[in-house]
Design a protein around this motif. Sequence first.
Motif, PDB file in Angstrom:
ATOM      1  N   THR A 144       2.379  12.498  -0.668  1.00 32.34           N
ATOM      2  CA  THR A 144       1.039  11.961  -0.457  1.00 32.34           C
ATOM      3  C   THR A 144       1.106  10.455  -0.205  1.00 32.34           C
ATOM      4  O   THR A 144       2.097   9.797  -0.534  1.00 32.34           O
ATOM      5  N   THR A 145       0.036   9.930   0.361  1.00 36.87           N
ATOM      6  CA  THR A 145      -0.104   8.489   0.548  1.00 36.87           C
ATOM      7  C   THR A 145      -1.595   8.186   0.637  1.00 36.87           C
ATOM      8  O   THR A 145      -2.420   9.079   0.450  1.00 36.87           O
ATOM      9  N   THR A 146      -1.947   6.939   0.927  1.00 33.26           N
ATOM     10  CA  THR A 146      -3.356   6.565   1.028  1.00 33.26           C
ATOM     11  C   THR A 146      -3.636   5.876   2.361  1.00 33.26           C
ATOM     12  O   THR A 146      -2.726   5.352   3.017  1.00 33.26           O
ATOM     13  N   VAL A 147      -4.903   5.884   2.749  1.00 34.02           N
ATOM     14  CA  VAL A 147      -5.350   5.153   3.938  1.00 34.02           C
ATOM     15  C   VAL A 147      -5.489   3.683   3.547  1.00 34.02           C
ATOM     16  O   VAL A 147      -6.297   3.347   2.675  1.00 34.02           O
ATOM     17  N   LEU A 148      -4.684   2.826   4.147  1.00 39.74           N
ATOM     18  CA  LEU A 148      -4.730   1.411   3.805  1.00 39.74           C
ATOM     19  C   LEU A 148      -5.990   0.760   4.366  1.00 39.74           C
ATOM     20  O   LEU A 148      -6.402   1.034   5.495  1.00 39.74           O
ATOM     21  N   ALA A 149      -6.577  -0.123   3.574  1.00 39.44           N
ATOM     22  CA  ALA A 149      -7.848  -0.748   3.951  1.00 39.44           C
ATOM     23  C   ALA A 149      -7.764  -1.512   5.262  1.00 39.44           C
ATOM     24  O   ALA A 149      -8.733  -1.571   6.025  1.00 39.44           O
ATOM     25  N   ASN A 150      -6.583  -2.088   5.549  1.00 38.72           N
ATOM     26  CA  ASN A 150      -6.447  -2.893   6.769  1.00 38.72           C
ATOM     27  C   ASN A 150      -6.031  -2.075   7.986  1.00 38.72           C
ATOM     28  O   ASN A 150      -5.765  -2.642   9.066  1.00 38.72           O
ATOM     29  N   GLY A 151      -5.949  -0.750   7.839  1.00 35.95           N
ATOM     30  CA  GLY A 151      -5.685   0.115   8.992  1.00 35.95           C
ATOM     31  C   GLY A 151      -4.254   0.144   9.474  1.00 35.95           C
ATOM     32  O   GLY A 151      -3.994   0.540  10.619  1.00 35.95           O
ATOM     33  N   THR A 152      -3.301  -0.242   8.612  1.00 40.99           N
ATOM     34  CA  THR A 152      -1.905  -0.320   9.056  1.00 40.99           C
ATOM     35  C   THR A 152      -1.037   0.842   8.578  1.00 40.99           C
ATOM     36  O   THR A 152       0.175   0.820   8.782  1.00 40.99           O
ATOM     37  N   ARG A 153      -1.620   1.845   7.948  1.00 42.64           N
ATOM     38  CA  ARG A 153      -0.805   2.951   7.454  1.00 42.64           C
ATOM     39  C   ARG A 153      -0.210   3.735   8.636  1.00 42.64           C
ATOM     40  O   ARG A 153      -0.904   4.100   9.575  1.00 42.64           O
ATOM     41  N   VAL A 154       1.114   3.977   8.570  1.00 35.19           N
ATOM     42  CA  VAL A 154       1.813   4.805   9.557  1.00 35.19           C
ATOM     43  C   VAL A 154       2.589   5.883   8.811  1.00 35.19           C
ATOM     44  O   VAL A 154       3.369   5.574   7.906  1.00 35.19           O
ATOM     45  N   ILE A 155       2.385   7.132   9.193  1.00 33.69           N
ATOM     46  CA  ILE A 155       3.033   8.269   8.552  1.00 33.69           C
ATOM     47  C   ILE A 155       4.020   8.885   9.545  1.00 33.69           C
ATOM     48  O   ILE A 155       3.663   9.175  10.689  1.00 33.69           O
ATOM     49  N   SER A 156       5.261   9.047   9.116  1.00 37.16           N
ATOM     50  CA  SER A 156       6.303   9.657   9.951  1.00 37.16           C
ATOM     51  C   SER A 156       6.649  11.030   9.391  1.00 37.16           C
ATOM     52  O   SER A 156       7.086  11.133   8.241  1.00 37.16           O
ATOM     53  N   LEU A 157       6.444  12.069  10.195  1.00 42.69           N
ATOM     54  CA  LEU A 157       6.741  13.442   9.792  1.00 42.69           C
ATOM     55  C   LEU A 157       7.952  13.934  10.571  1.00 42.69           C
ATOM     56  O   LEU A 157       8.021  13.785  11.801  1.00 42.69           O
ATOM     57  N   TYR A 158       8.896  14.556   9.852  1.00 40.89           N
ATOM     58  CA  TYR A 158      10.131  15.038  10.480  1.00 40.89           C
ATOM     59  C   TYR A 158      10.199  16.567  10.438  1.00 40.89           C
ATOM     60  O   TYR A 158       9.849  17.179   9.423  1.00 40.89           O
ATOM     61  N   TYR A 159      10.669  17.127  11.557  1.00 39.09           N
ATOM     62  CA  TYR A 159      10.731  18.579  11.725  1.00 39.09           C
ATOM     63  C   TYR A 159      12.172  19.003  11.997  1.00 39.09           C
ATOM     64  O   TYR A 159      12.841  18.444  12.876  1.00 39.09           O
TER      65      TYR A 159
END
Length: 204
Positions: free
Chosen positions: A129-144
């Motif tokens: 899990t993670t959170t939505v950062l207030a400044n809009g800089t969250r980046v999520i990397s998903l690997y398959y």
Amino acid sequence: YTCPSISVTHASSVAIDSAKVYYNGTAYPTCTYTATCSTGYYASGNGTATPTCEPNTDTAYKVCHYTKDLGATTYTLNSGACEDKTGTTDDTLTLANLKKSITGFTYSEGFADTSAKGTTKPSSGATATTTVLANGTRVISLYYSRDTHTVTLTKGTGIATVSGAGTYEYGANVTLGATVSNGYDWSKWTQTTGGADVSSTKAY
């Protein structure tokens, strides 16, 4: 009567609308305030006694999907770009809920940061899990991971040996071979289940 200062969660500052209020004969008027909210939040109830800062519901974040390269430990960014998404500031995101269906691949794990992790999957730091950062800089990397499939070969009558059986990654080329026993001629490859013809070429 001087209005007291108040604190408002997620406010960078709170101004008193009128520093002093005066007795009106029956009661002192209510003190009112104006909140200036931090990034990712908006003011609600300014000009009242109890302003608040509420989370934005359109805060940006990105999701990048990486698929494992054939016969390698590196990965490729699916579709060539990360997905732009929006959510509520500080909301919790479950990474598995952000995965997508990609033929031949299965989601394995994900990472959260302020930049994409890239074509080399990190050896540690995976999170659920993670959170939505207030400044809009969250980046999520998903690997398959790349799916694997098992090829099983069964010798039919008159076949001395077969080759090519094994477990292979999705997208791999597989070469099948056979040697024919003396006194027999080559016929064809067929599927074990159903008996459908596959190829009449011996080295397939």
